[in-house]
Design an enzyme around this catalytic site. Sequence first.
Site, mmCIF file in Angstrom:
data_model
loop_
_atom_site.group_PDB
_atom_site.id
_atom_site.type_symbol
_atom_site.label_atom_id
_atom_site.label_comp_id
_atom_site.label_asym_id
_atom_site.label_seq_id
_atom_site.Cartn_x
_atom_site.Cartn_y
_atom_site.Cartn_z
ATOM 1 N N HIS A 259 48.484 -9.238 18.461
ATOM 2 C CA HIS A 259 47.865 -8.990 17.475
ATOM 3 C C HIS A 259 49.042 -7.488 17.130
ATOM 4 O O HIS A 259 48.364 -6.516 17.107
ATOM 5 C CB HIS A 259 46.567 -8.404 17.118
ATOM 6 N N GLU B 150 44.506 1.233 9.295
ATOM 7 C CA GLU B 150 45.891 -0.222 8.625
ATOM 8 C C GLU B 150 46.757 0.549 8.678
ATOM 9 O O GLU B 150 47.766 0.693 7.413
ATOM 10 C CB GLU B 150 45.327 0.046 6.853
ATOM 11 N N TRP B 151 47.198 0.072 9.752
ATOM 12 C CA TRP B 151 48.910 0.412 10.708
ATOM 13 C C TRP B 151 49.547 1.168 9.794
ATOM 14 O O TRP B 151 49.047 2.786 10.060
ATOM 15 C CB TRP B 151 49.733 -0.693 10.545
ATOM 16 N N GLU C 219 43.031 -14.912 8.103
ATOM 17 C CA GLU C 219 42.665 -12.923 6.806
ATOM 18 C C GLU C 219 43.274 -13.632 5.689
ATOM 19 O O GLU C 219 43.470 -14.282 4.896
ATOM 20 C CB GLU C 219 43.828 -12.484 7.122
ATOM 21 N N ASN D 43 49.713 -13.410 16.173
ATOM 22 C CA ASN D 43 49.689 -13.026 14.660
ATOM 23 C C ASN D 43 51.136 -12.443 13.530
ATOM 24 O O ASN D 43 51.475 -11.731 13.854
ATOM 25 C CB ASN D 43 48.715 -11.879 14.763
ATOM 26 N N GLU D 44 50.954 -13.038 12.332
ATOM 27 C CA GLU D 44 52.148 -13.267 11.772
ATOM 28 C C GLU D 44 53.215 -12.026 12.449
ATOM 29 O O GLU D 44 53.965 -10.498 12.642
ATOM 30 C CB GLU D 44 51.717 -11.368 10.599
ATOM 31 N N GLN E 80 43.520 -2.101 16.103
ATOM 32 C CA GLN E 80 43.105 -1.084 14.906
ATOM 33 C C GLN E 80 40.976 -0.792 15.283
ATOM 34 O O GLN E 80 41.122 0.299 14.303
ATOM 35 C CB GLN E 80 43.131 -2.562 13.894
ATOM 36 N N ASN F 263 47.297 -16.485 7.231
ATOM 37 C CA ASN F 263 46.343 -15.064 6.319
ATOM 38 C C ASN F 263 47.171 -14.893 4.143
ATOM 39 O O ASN F 263 48.188 -15.230 4.732
ATOM 40 C CB ASN F 263 47.602 -14.545 7.249
ATOM 41 N N ARG G 152 36.155 -14.010 14.480
ATOM 42 C CA ARG G 152 38.347 -13.900 14.977
ATOM 43 C C ARG G 152 38.604 -11.482 15.765
ATOM 44 O O ARG G 152 38.080 -11.115 14.417
ATOM 45 C CB ARG G 152 39.222 -13.964 13.958
ATOM 46 N N TYR H 275 47.299 -13.037 1.235
ATOM 47 C CA TYR H 275 46.872 -11.680 0.731
ATOM 48 C C TYR H 275 47.136 -11.328 -0.775
ATOM 49 O O TYR H 275 46.346 -11.341 -2.084
ATOM 50 C CB TYR H 275 47.112 -10.649 1.367
ATOM 51 N N TRP I 64 39.590 -10.640 5.696
ATOM 52 C CA TRP I 64 39.701 -9.363 6.885
ATOM 53 C C TRP I 64 39.783 -7.869 5.832
ATOM 54 O O TRP I 64 39.543 -7.533 4.617
ATOM 55 C CB TRP I 64 41.084 -9.022 6.371
#
Length: 495
Positions: A142, A448-449, A397, A186-187, A39, A329, A97, A331, A441
């Site tokens: 990630h 952003e993907w 995050e 990650n995730e 990213q 994480n 991180r 959100y 984050w």
Amino acid sequence: MNATANITNRPEWNCIHTNDSETMFPTNFAWGAATSAYQIEGGWNVDDKGPSIWDTFCHKGGRLVFEGQSGDVTCNSYELWEEDLRCIRQLGLTHYRLSLSWSRLLPEGITRHVNQKGLRYYNKVINDLVASDVLPMVTLYHFDLPQALQDQGGWKSPEIAAIFDSYARFCFESFGDRVKLWITLNEPYVCAKLGHEDGIFAPGVKEPGMAAYLVGHNMLRGHARAWHSYNVLYRAKQGGSVSLAINSDWAEPLDPASPHDTAATERYLAFTLGWFAWPLFVTGDYPEVMRSSIEVRSKELGYQEGSRLPRFSKDEPSLLGTADFFALNYYTSRRVKPGECCPGVLGLKSDQDAEGVVDPSWPVCGVSWLAVVPDGLRKLLKYIKDTFNNPAVYITENGFSQVGPVDMDDFKRCGFYHDIIQELARALREDGVDVRGYFAWSLLDNFEWADGFSVRFGLFHVDFSRPERPRTAYRSGREYAGIISKYRSQTMVNI
Ligand code: BGC
């Protein structure tokens, strides 16, 4: 009323907050911000770096990523690391991180070929952090698998677990004298679901109801091996901790009086948080309700070929106990009811049979999925404490996005950080959750993907139209710096 319910109606906010004089955090609390390699780094093909699945995915063209954008250059942190360090220092972070790009270090994914310049880059980053009194938390993976490994089956292939383990050992060996906080993956939920069920993230595989479970399984196997390697080979001399970052919404029944909504909520949490946390913290296996829901759906569909949710073999390193802390994480939140997905369809959603709804009183920031619910974090932390045997928790995050014309005076985000940190304080003080740190984050606006650069999560604005990629603190960046400075100057004894 929810603290943020009227977030959009508070234009008078000026980022100075009162009524939190009693809030205190432990002296060694980690105040961090997070980023990930793909990213922010750019430099996608320089100095011997191999391509990753995100390079391939973005370069395919079409409508996979917003306006055909890519992380080829993004914040150019590969060239501009010192600018990032300046931002980190400006915030007064105690922790940062970051993730390592596997294919920058090992262009083909395996240790036979090491990219010395990549190694030098990460050594410099880590050394600079340590010299600045900022402790690194390093994520090994990630979302950016080396393309060479994808070509051999990627996360669907059982061999990937051993290959990931050898990459992890290489990283522990190279950086573990200075890095004491590790995240293996990650995730895994996002890699499995978005990457292999929905096909909207790299590698763009769409095999509903099948591939995601296999990918999640192999990710867990890879994590377990890496944790055991650290435990046996490095822990005594390096003294660090290793975990896996799990993303989860907070979920509660749409109608608390409805047993259907309550059961659906249990499934909702089992298929996100439980999928990866249960094996690590509770039984070494998937949540029972996840397994039984999948079995029931398989039967209904006449699916014959054994379970779609794989079983862990007794001959492999066990999963139970392979997290030294809980890395969360968080959100957003949802209210949950039984799913509306047609039962004849093979897919994770239909297995889960639960639908998450955004409460109309919750403000949504930027992207449609991001309902802002700070007290959901507190509830989720309490749930984690009660369900997973009171682990030490890092929020690895959490953030608030901006879409549309840039707003440097982002009062809403200021308010959001204030509210979320108050919820954290309550979780610590009133619920006794062992929260060790918080990572916003993100440090910078970044790629952003699938949303490309249309969504901004940074504490620092990045001007992507200029080659120098200037970084400028948003008002929320200055606010977060103020919060950190305030709480670091207080101490808290015996929470
Ligand atoms: C991911 C980040 C991402 C953020 C916001 C998390 O799922 O780890 O890479 O940018 O969410 O969407």
